[in-house]
Scaffold this motif. Sequence first.
Motif, PDB file in Angstrom:
ATOM      1  N   ALA A 206       0.829  -1.204   0.000  1.00 55.16           N
ATOM      2  CA  ALA A 206       0.000   0.000   0.000  1.00 55.16           C
ATOM      3  C   ALA A 206       0.861   1.251   0.000  1.00 55.16           C
ATOM      4  CB  ALA A 206      -0.985  -0.036   1.172  1.00 55.16           C
ATOM      5  N   ASP A 207       0.775   2.079   1.066  1.00 53.69           N
ATOM      6  CA  ASP A 207       1.493   3.356   1.102  1.00 53.69           C
ATOM      7  C   ASP A 207       2.700   3.322   2.035  1.00 53.69           C
ATOM      8  OD1 ASP A 207      -0.544   4.137  -0.550  1.00 53.69           O
ATOM      9  OD2 ASP A 207      -1.005   5.978   0.525  1.00 53.69           O
ATOM     10  N   LEU A 208       3.311   2.179   2.170  1.00 48.54           N
ATOM     11  CA  LEU A 208       4.560   2.118   2.933  1.00 48.54           C
ATOM     12  C   LEU A 208       5.593   3.055   2.313  1.00 48.54           C
ATOM     13  CD1 LEU A 208       5.662   0.363   5.376  1.00 48.54           C
ATOM     14  CD2 LEU A 208       6.921  -0.906   3.632  1.00 48.54           C
ATOM     15  N   VAL A 209       5.485   3.224   0.992  1.00 42.98           N
ATOM     16  CA  VAL A 209       6.375   4.105   0.232  1.00 42.98           C
ATOM     17  C   VAL A 209       5.529   4.992  -0.670  1.00 42.98           C
ATOM     18  CG1 VAL A 209       7.977   4.092  -1.716  1.00 42.98           C
ATOM     19  CG2 VAL A 209       8.450   2.675   0.270  1.00 42.98           C
ATOM     20  N   TYR A 210       5.892   6.262  -0.746  1.00 48.70           N
ATOM     21  CA  TYR A 210       5.258   7.178  -1.695  1.00 48.70           C
ATOM     22  C   TYR A 210       6.232   7.557  -2.811  1.00 48.70           C
ATOM     23  CZ  TYR A 210       3.841  11.637  -3.732  1.00 48.70           C
ATOM     24  OH  TYR A 210       3.545  12.648  -4.628  1.00 48.70           O
ATOM     25  N   ALA A 211       7.449   7.902  -2.436  1.00 51.29           N
ATOM     26  CA  ALA A 211       8.470   8.337  -3.403  1.00 51.29           C
ATOM     27  C   ALA A 211       9.530   7.243  -3.491  1.00 51.29           C
ATOM     28  CB  ALA A 211       9.068   9.660  -2.977  1.00 51.29           C
ATOM     29  N   PHE A 212       9.292   6.257  -4.326  1.00 54.67           N
ATOM     30  CA  PHE A 212      10.105   5.047  -4.361  1.00 54.67           C
ATOM     31  C   PHE A 212      11.584   5.349  -4.561  1.00 54.67           C
ATOM     32  CE2 PHE A 212      12.124   1.553  -6.656  1.00 54.67           C
ATOM     33  CZ  PHE A 212      11.805   0.469  -5.847  1.00 54.67           C
ATOM     34  N   ASP A 213      11.908   6.181  -5.538  1.00 53.41           N
ATOM     35  CA  ASP A 213      13.308   6.411  -5.896  1.00 53.41           C
ATOM     36  C   ASP A 213      14.109   7.044  -4.757  1.00 53.41           C
ATOM     37  OD1 ASP A 213      13.355   5.746  -8.924  1.00 53.41           O
ATOM     38  OD2 ASP A 213      11.594   7.011  -8.676  1.00 53.41           O
ATOM     39  N   VAL A 214      13.436   7.750  -3.877  1.00 53.20           N
ATOM     40  CA  VAL A 214      14.099   8.356  -2.723  1.00 53.20           C
ATOM     41  C   VAL A 214      14.029   7.444  -1.505  1.00 53.20           C
ATOM     42  CG1 VAL A 214      13.851  10.185  -0.974  1.00 53.20           C
ATOM     43  CG2 VAL A 214      13.914  10.770  -3.400  1.00 53.20           C
ATOM     44  N   GLN A 215      12.815   6.989  -1.170  1.00 47.41           N
ATOM     45  CA  GLN A 215      12.637   6.276   0.093  1.00 47.41           C
ATOM     46  C   GLN A 215      13.246   4.875   0.094  1.00 47.41           C
ATOM     47  OE1 GLN A 215       8.341   7.218   0.144  1.00 47.41           O
ATOM     48  NE2 GLN A 215       8.673   7.918   2.251  1.00 47.41           N
ATOM     49  N   ILE A 216      13.432   4.290  -1.080  1.00 43.60           N
ATOM     50  CA  ILE A 216      14.059   2.975  -1.131  1.00 43.60           C
ATOM     51  C   ILE A 216      15.518   3.056  -0.676  1.00 43.60           C
ATOM     52  CG2 ILE A 216      14.927   2.994  -3.512  1.00 43.60           C
ATOM     53  CD1 ILE A 216      12.983   0.112  -1.864  1.00 43.60           C
ATOM     54  N   LYS A 217      16.142   4.207  -0.866  1.00 43.92           N
ATOM     55  CA  LYS A 217      17.529   4.426  -0.431  1.00 43.92           C
ATOM     56  C   LYS A 217      17.601   5.137   0.922  1.00 43.92           C
ATOM     57  CE  LYS A 217      19.387   2.828  -4.268  1.00 43.92           C
ATOM     58  NZ  LYS A 217      20.135   1.545  -4.282  1.00 43.92           N
ATOM     59  N   HIS A 218      16.601   5.980   1.187  1.00 47.12           N
ATOM     60  CA  HIS A 218      16.579   6.764   2.426  1.00 47.12           C
ATOM     61  C   HIS A 218      15.217   6.607   3.102  1.00 47.12           C
ATOM     62  CE1 HIS A 218      20.342   9.196   1.818  1.00 47.12           C
ATOM     63  NE2 HIS A 218      20.136   8.782   0.580  1.00 47.12           N
ATOM     64  N   PRO A 219      14.961   5.473   3.729  1.00 50.29           N
ATOM     65  CA  PRO A 219      13.646   5.235   4.340  1.00 50.29           C
ATOM     66  C   PRO A 219      13.315   6.184   5.481  1.00 50.29           C
ATOM     67  CG  PRO A 219      15.203   3.508   4.954  1.00 50.29           C
ATOM     68  CD  PRO A 219      15.860   4.310   3.872  1.00 50.29           C
ATOM     69  N   GLN A 220      14.321   6.913   5.974  1.00 51.55           N
ATOM     70  CA  GLN A 220      14.094   7.861   7.061  1.00 51.55           C
ATOM     71  C   GLN A 220      13.422   9.148   6.572  1.00 51.55           C
ATOM     72  OE1 GLN A 220      17.007   7.427   5.601  1.00 51.55           O
ATOM     73  NE2 GLN A 220      17.916   9.445   5.233  1.00 51.55           N
ATOM     74  N   ILE A 221      13.245   9.285   5.267  1.00 58.09           N
ATOM     75  CA  ILE A 221      12.550  10.452   4.725  1.00 58.09           C
ATOM     76  C   ILE A 221      11.057  10.162   4.688  1.00 58.09           C
ATOM     77  CG2 ILE A 221      12.265  11.932   2.702  1.00 58.09           C
ATOM     78  CD1 ILE A 221      15.198  11.464   2.041  1.00 58.09           C
ATOM     79  N   ALA A 222      10.318  10.924   5.455  1.00 55.99           N
ATOM     80  CA  ALA A 222       8.863  10.752   5.520  1.00 55.99           C
ATOM     81  C   ALA A 222       8.187  11.637   4.473  1.00 55.99           C
ATOM     82  CB  ALA A 222       8.360  11.092   6.919  1.00 55.99           C
ATOM     83  N   VAL A 223       6.849  11.558   4.437  1.00 51.83           N
ATOM     84  CA  VAL A 223       6.068  12.412   3.547  1.00 51.83           C
ATOM     85  C   VAL A 223       4.975  13.102   4.363  1.00 51.83           C
ATOM     86  CG1 VAL A 223       6.489  11.063   1.456  1.00 51.83           C
ATOM     87  CG2 VAL A 223       4.526  10.522   2.877  1.00 51.83           C
ATOM     88  N   SER A 224       4.521  14.225   3.845  1.00 54.50           N
ATOM     89  CA  SER A 224       3.540  15.013   4.587  1.00 54.50           C
ATOM     90  C   SER A 224       2.196  14.299   4.720  1.00 54.50           C
ATOM     91  CB  SER A 224       3.336  16.378   3.909  1.00 54.50           C
ATOM     92  OG  SER A 224       2.859  16.218   2.586  1.00 54.50           O
ATOM     93  N   PHE A 225       1.973  13.273   3.909  1.00 56.67           N
ATOM     94  CA  PHE A 225       0.736  12.489   4.025  1.00 56.67           C
ATOM     95  C   PHE A 225       0.726  11.606   5.274  1.00 56.67           C
ATOM     96  CE2 PHE A 225       1.525  12.730  -0.692  1.00 56.67           C
ATOM     97  CZ  PHE A 225       0.483  13.587  -0.997  1.00 56.67           C
ATOM     98  N   ASP A 226       1.901  11.353   5.861  1.00 54.97           N
ATOM     99  CA  ASP A 226       1.975  10.466   7.016  1.00 54.97           C
ATOM    100  C   ASP A 226       1.311  11.115   8.229  1.00 54.97           C
ATOM    101  OD1 ASP A 226       3.456   8.577   5.589  1.00 54.97           O
ATOM    102  OD2 ASP A 226       5.385   9.416   6.224  1.00 54.97           O
ATOM    103  N   VAL A 227       0.408  10.389   8.869  1.00 58.61           N
ATOM    104  CA  VAL A 227      -0.226  10.896  10.088  1.00 58.61           C
ATOM    105  C   VAL A 227       0.785  10.942  11.226  1.00 58.61           C
ATOM    106  CG1 VAL A 227      -2.011  10.449  11.818  1.00 58.61           C
ATOM    107  CG2 VAL A 227      -2.527  10.130   9.379  1.00 58.61           C
TER     108      VAL A 227
END
Length: 264
Positions: free
Chosen positions: A204-225
């Motif tokens: 599902a939405d474990l990842v939003y920006a694949f190209d970034v978060q696959i390398k840097h999972p510590q980067i969150a997105v503003s959609f995260d509650v």
Amino acid sequence: MLKWFLSFCLLTLGLFAQDTFTTKVGENQIFVTSLKDNVVDKDRLIPKNEEDKKFIAEVYKDKKINKHNVVLIKNPNFTALIDTGYLDTLDKLQAFLQDNKVKSEELDYIILTHAHPDHIGALMGEENPFTKAKILMDRKEHDYWIDGQNEAIKNTLERLENIEFFTHDKDLIIEGSGLKAIVAYGHTPGHNIIMIGNHLAFWADLVYAFDVQIKHPQIAVSFDVDAEEAIKTREKFFKEFKDKNIQILGAHMPFTEPIILTNF
């Protein structure tokens, strides 16, 4: 040999350009489709430091496109849809179901990974086209939105009369279905991953920006509650899925086919 290799490369590129994918897991026929292409909004990313900012800027020098995937499951005993996409993709969703010989009014189950409008959108219209379908979701997700301030989501969930909550220690729908809901909280308070058999996950939405978060999972997105919980959840499942060689499908991915994290 060279000719064969070039043909293989072209075939592989063709597969990754498609908006549909089919496979079979146990008794379950799996049909994946993308309902819409979306440009990844890099401004939604939340860098923790200057290194993160530089990496995001480098990755997104050119625009990146996400597919928006949903999954249809045809089991000998039932039909089920994982997520429904947007309200404005309802026609495309119904055409996808029809192409796979499932009428909207005859769909048995809708499994909601969470209740953001791009996942429950087809249920947000004046009429529910899935009149027979039982809705399966996490109780925490349901209660969060029912008690919250987002009237559109709240009203949608209140209108749904046929809701059943996940039991995380049992198969979904029927024993032996091979479908399990796995707690993956953070993006929303009741966000879940759906396992299809032992080696395929719809995250599902474990990842939003694949190209970034696959390398840097510590980067969150503003959609995260809850951004910090979402980061911990993402890091946990990245490790687990790599260790177990799990194939991954996602809602917001550059491709519709499953991927293996060790390849990235």
